[in-house]
Enzyme design. Structure first.
Site, PDB file in Angstrom:
ATOM      1  N   PRO A   1      -5.236  45.011 -47.226  1.00 54.63           N
ATOM      2  CA  PRO A   1      -4.160  44.363 -46.482  1.00 54.63           C
ATOM      3  C   PRO A   1      -3.436  43.288 -47.271  1.00 54.63           C
ATOM      4  O   PRO A   1      -4.049  42.556 -48.045  1.00 54.63           O
ATOM      5  CB  PRO A   1      -4.916  43.718 -45.310  1.00 54.63           C
ATOM      6  CG  PRO A   1      -6.260  43.404 -45.864  1.00 54.63           C
ATOM      7  CD  PRO A   1      -6.563  44.457 -46.899  1.00 54.63           C
ATOM      8  N   ASP A   2      -2.155  43.214 -47.062  1.00 53.53           N
ATOM      9  CA  ASP A   2      -1.385  42.081 -47.559  1.00 53.53           C
ATOM     10  C   ASP A   2      -1.923  40.818 -46.872  1.00 53.53           C
ATOM     11  O   ASP A   2      -2.648  40.907 -45.873  1.00 53.53           O
ATOM     12  CB  ASP A   2       0.100  42.285 -47.227  1.00 53.53           C
ATOM     13  CG  ASP A   2       1.006  41.401 -48.067  1.00 53.53           C
ATOM     14  OD1 ASP A   2       0.509  40.513 -48.782  1.00 53.53           O
ATOM     15  OD2 ASP A   2       2.234  41.608 -48.006  1.00 53.53           O
TER      16      ASP A   2
END
Ligand SMILES: *[C@@H]1O[C@H](CO)[C@@H](O)[C@H](O)[C@H]1NC(C)=O
Ligand SMILES: *[C@@H]1O[C@H](CO)[C@@H](O)[C@H](O)[C@H]1NC(C)=O
Ligand SMILES: *[C@@H]1O[C@H](CO)[C@@H](O)[C@H](O)[C@H]1NC(C)=O
Ligand SMILES: *[C@@H]1O[C@H](CO)[C@@H](O)[C@H](O)[C@H]1NC(C)=O
Ligand SMILES: *[C@@H]1O[C@H](CO)[C@@H](O)[C@H](O)[C@H]1NC(C)=O
Ligand SMILES: *[C@@H]1O[C@H](CO)[C@@H](O)[C@H](O)[C@H]1NC(C)=O
Ligand SMILES: *[C@@H]1O[C@H](CO)[C@@H](O)[C@H](O)[C@H]1NC(C)=O
Ligand SMILES: *[C@@H]1O[C@H](CO)[C@@H](O)[C@H](O)[C@H]1NC(C)=O
Ligand SMILES: *[C@@H]1O[C@H](CO)[C@@H](O)[C@H](O)[C@H]1NC(C)=O
Ligand SMILES: *[C@@H]1O[C@H](CO)[C@@H](O)[C@H](O)[C@H]1NC(C)=O
Ligand SMILES: *[C@@H]1O[C@H](CO)[C@@H](O)[C@H](O)[C@H]1NC(C)=O
Ligand SMILES: *[C@@H]1O[C@H](CO)[C@@H](O)[C@H](O)[C@H]1NC(C)=O
Length: 766
Positions: A279-280
């Site tokens: 995930p960012d």
């Protein structure tokens, strides 16, 4: 027709077959994807996973090192980004991806990625947070467009694929981003406020995840998703992408990192992606939803041991899926050979580990190759001007710099110094910055040029005690745009436009800068404008001024920026950069602005950039693909090798990169290009295709390009190979890439609006 429906049905079976057991969708080896050259990595990863306890598995997928009976695994170091290592001493500051795309040069793109990758490798990093295919530039106001390869899926795909390949060649894992439909900064982390907090750089070994409140949702139809946004990720998958960063935002109202349609169906099954999804920052928002819908690496806080053990014991997370997560975390590591024990250990940011090699040469060359000469009324190249006046803050250094923590909350709209790198995740670590001022000064010394400057965009004149009578015919003159413009052989005006992570652009032109250009041009009959910009920068405020004799336009060029620009201005490099976006006459000519609502519907479909301008007959100031040279080229000898009868749908095996035969060359187009001038130079012939109506495609689409260097008076052949996928459209009913039967129009030219040759070919399908 009978055959067609048979094939369509077969395709449906293939996809639904994979998804019939929802608990196995997207699991390696259950998804029907042949791993090909990833198979040895799978074997090694499986063997390693077999020796892990559950606790070790949970540690590994949350970024910890593990020691097992089968050996030890050191957690992967993941770092930004495509422009070089962020926050490190003794590394190179490379040009941004949009500059590389402007070279339209496959070798330049590959060589730079390999150089970037080697710096990561030698600093002990395993994963590059790149290539950055997206944002693509759906809207010219998008704050981070500068980080990507632009809005044309074919060009973007080529660059994304070559960058992926370059990172693999350097021995590091490409972590492509952002997945997907993440096209603006406004409201990216929460509604009601665009600028999400960003807890520092991702850093080494950090798990880049935290909870954010709900961001906007991007909603694109299936055809748009495939033909525009997913297209470049096919290229990344095909070329060795080992990780994918899921975006902060939502798609169809489901967070990208919890979206099974995106991650399990499209990415892991359709594209056959064998690596891990991470995930960012702020993009992971749940434990269970992220784990079962396709995220493979996440926050140790969200994926805490107790939560994960509860999920395993109550059956909501299967051991099969956990093993899949761990295996996927290891796939890229083995695929690029990081298990060979040869990689140097990572050391502190400021440890003296100099990894730069000869990369300054690559950076200088690529910067020069990327600059597009938009206009030239015999003003360039410069030839030992006697008097040269230089204007604009962008010509010289910022007061303090070049390295700083550049605020990601929307720096801009201009930068008070030479702009050569991005902000937030796109901010390079400069060893130094060569500004135009430095390069021009060196050149002035060499040429005997007299050089004056005002490196300020709003200068209104200094008060002078005027001890000596003032006259524009003497050097005793008050510095002002008008005074310094008068009597100069050439006036160079430097402009920039800045935006970056955390906020979108507020303007596509700048009043202060445009007033400066007009004031200079009113007084200088040879005014040359140089622009470095994060996205489309309009020029209509002065482009028709008689005294604006040349415009050189580009993206952000990295540490050698001034040298790259000066190489082109003085003709040491004959310009060959080409626009990767359309420059409109007026901002109202663009069809997509920033979305301020919670639901962002991509109603423009595939009609981004020139596809929209062409469909609606909007005349651009400078079209996509435009760029001049100091020499001239002519085109002749269009030759088409038409495809033989094709099956309507791909018939090969599903593999990494999708159906294998999507990549088969099925036909080709070639042309002869002659250099009709007196200087050696490079031309970028571009192939645009018009599709049969049944494919429901834009008027023309880029489907080939080749940058070729041609000596003065010589002729070279450019050949564009057409792959099955280049002739395919996404059929939403068949859920498959299909080839339309009928007549294809072929155009070859120097831009999307400068089409020199045309022809047709027909395709029969079986
Ligand atoms: C679905 O997959 C799981 C995990 O591999 C397996 O245990 C189960 O038997 C499968 N179910 C069906 C209906 O194939
Ligand atoms: C890894 O460990 C497992 C269990 O301890 C064992 O069965 C397997 O053979 C080992 N694999 C290798 C390559 O050592
Ligand atoms: C999106 O952000 C803008 C700017 O911060 C804000 O004005 C707007 O209200 C936000 N949209 C929603 C739906 O909250
Ligand atoms: C989003 O919803 C639209 C409309 O229902 C659908 O066509 C599209 O495939 C969905 N996108 C994804 C990524 O699931
Ligand atoms: C299993 O545990 C997880 C984590 O506590 C929880 O989110 C989930 O709802 C539980 N599922 C079932 C079926 O109890
Ligand atoms: C630019 O000039 C203006 C007006 O003379 C002045 O107010 C401003 O401080 C200058 N900017 C810089 C960065 O020096
Ligand atoms: C442009 O200006 C220069 C310097 O003032 C002058 O020498 C030259 O003749 C002018 N050229 C034209 C074409 O007007
Ligand atoms: C162009 O520059 C010259 C000075 O070289 C000036 O006399 C002339 O008025 C300028 N032309 C325009 C259209 O401003
Ligand atoms: C752009 O178009 C708008 C609306 O037609 C107009 O008001 C504006 O002056 C135009 N801007 C420029 C720079 O031509
Ligand atoms: C987006 O599309 C949905 C479904 O068609 C519609 O209900 C909604 O009003 C649209 N939202 C906006 C902001 O246009
Ligand atoms: C598909 O894969 C199978 C099994 O690996 C192989 O035998 C066959 O030749 C492949 N087909 C094509 C068209 O490549
Ligand atoms: C194709 O080229 C011919 C000249 O060879 C030109 O007359 C014609 O307009 C072109 N057609 C299109 C559709 O561009």
């Amino acid at each position: 027709m009978k055959v067609l429906s048979f094939i369509v049905a077969a395709a449906l079976v293939a996809v639904t077959g994979a998804s019939s057991n929802s608990s196995t969708l997207g699991l390696l080896k259950y998804d029907g994807v042949a791993l090909g050259d990833w198979e040895p990595a799978y074997q090694k990863a499986s063997a390693f996973v077999a020796g892990l306890t559950t606790a070790q598995k949970l540690a590994l997928i949350t970024g910890s090192s593990v020691d097992s009976t089968n050996g030890s695994f050191t957690a992967l170091n993941i770092l930004d980004g495509d422009m070089g290592l962020q926050n490190y001493f003794y590394v190179s500051a490379f040009s941004l991806s949009s500059a590389l795309a402007m070279t339209w040069d496959r070798d330049a793109i590959y060589d730079q990625a390999k150089a970037v990758g080697s710096e990561f490798y030698n600093k002990g990093m395993q994963v590059v947070a790149g290539p950055t295919s997206q944002p693509m530039g759906r809207t010219p106001w998008g704050g981070r467009n500068v980080e990507g390869f632009g809005p044309d899926p074919y060009l973007n795909g080529q660059a994304t694929g070559l960058t992926t390949k370059g990172y693999v060649a350097a021995g590091v894992i490409p972590g492509a981003k952002h997945f997907i439909l993440y096209e603006q900064e406004t409201n990216r982390t929460s509604m009601g406020g665009g600028r999400g907090s960003f807890p520092g750089s991702m850093g080494r070994r950090a798990v880049s995840s935290d909870t954010g409140s709900a961001p906007y949702s991007s909603n694109a139809d299936d055809k748009t998703l495939h033909e525009t946004y997913l297209w470049p990720f096919y290229d990344a998958a095909k070329n060795g992408m080992g990780a994918v960063m899921c975006a902060m935002t939502k798609v169809n109202d489901t967070r990208s990192c919890e979206n099974s349609d995106l991650l399990l169906k499209h990415l892991k099954t359709e594209l056959g992606f064998p690596g891990f999804v991470w995930p960012d920052t702020m993009a992971q928002n749940s434990a269970l939803e992220s784990a079962i819908n396709g995220e493979d690496y996440g926050s140790s806080r969200i994926w805490s041991t107790s939560t994960m053990e509860t999920m395993l014991s109550n059956g909501s997370l299967t051991e099969t899926r956990l093993n899949d997560m761990v295996t996927r975390n290891l796939m890229g590591y083995y695929y690029v050979g990081l298990d060979n024990g040869l990689q140097p250990e990572s050391e502190a940011e400021d440890a003296y580990v100099n990894v730069r090699g000869n990369h300054s040469k690559i950076i200088r060359q690529n910067g020069a190759k990327s600059m597009a000469l938009l206009k030239n009324n015999n003003a360039l190249p410069l030839n030992k001007p006697r008097v040269m006046s230089v204007f604009g803050a962008h010509a010289g250094p910022v007061m303090g710099g070049p390295n700083q923590g550049m605020n990601i909350d929307g720096a801009g709209p201009t930068y008070q110094g030479h702009l050569a790198s991005g902000t937030g995740s796109a901010q390079a670590s400069y060893p130094y910055l060569v500004t135009p001022y430095v390069s021009l000064t060196n050149k002035a010394v060499e040429d005997g040029t007299m050089m004056r400057w005002i490196m300020n965009d709003t200068y209104t004149g200094a008060s002078s005690s005027k001890l000596i009578p003032e006259s524009t015919d003497s050097t005793a003159v008050t510095p002002s745009y008008a005074n310094y413009a008068t009597n100069a052989d050439v006036c160079l005006v430097f402009l920039n436009a800045l935006s970056g992570e955390g906020a979108d652009r507020t303007e596509l032109y700048n009043d202060d800068q445009d007033t400066m250009v007009n004031t200079v041009a009113d007084n200088c009959n040879n005014t040359v404008v140089v622009i470095n910009t994060v996205g489309p920068r309009l020029v209509d405020q002065w482009i028709e001024h008689d005294n604006v004799t040349a415009v050189l336009y580009g993206s952000l060029l990295g540490q050698e920026s001034g040298n790259s620009i000066i190489d082109v201005l003085y003709g040491d490099v004959n310009p060959s950069g080409r626009l990767i976006h359309t420059i409109a006459k007026n901002e109202t000519d663009y069809n997509v602005g920033i979305c301020y609502t919670a639901q962002c519907n991509f109603t423009e479909g595939v009609y981004l950039d020139y596809r929209y301008f062409d469909a609606h007959n909007v005349t651009p100031r400078y079209p996509f693909g435009h760029g001049l040279s100091y020499t001239t080229f002519s085109y002749s000898g269009l030759t088409i090798k038409k495809p033989s009868t094709l099956s309507k749908a791909p018939a090969g095996n599903r593999t990494v990169g999708g159906y294998a035969d999507l990549w088969d060359n099925v036909g080709s187009v070639s042309v002869e290009v002659s250099n009709t001038g007196s200087l050696d130079g490079a031309e970028v012939p571009q192939l645009y295709l018009g599709f049969p109506a049944s494919a429901n495609q834009p008027v023309r689409q880029l489907r080939g390009f080749e940058r070729i260097e041609i000596a003065a008076g010589k002729q070279e052949k450019a050949t564009f190979e057409l792959r099955r996928r280049d002739l395919s459209y996404w059929d939403v009913t068949a859920q498959q890439w299909l080839v339309a039967e009928g007549t294809y129009e072929v155009y070859v030219g120097a831009s999307s609006r400068d089409l020199r040759l045309n022809g047709t070919f027909t395709v029969e399908t079986s």
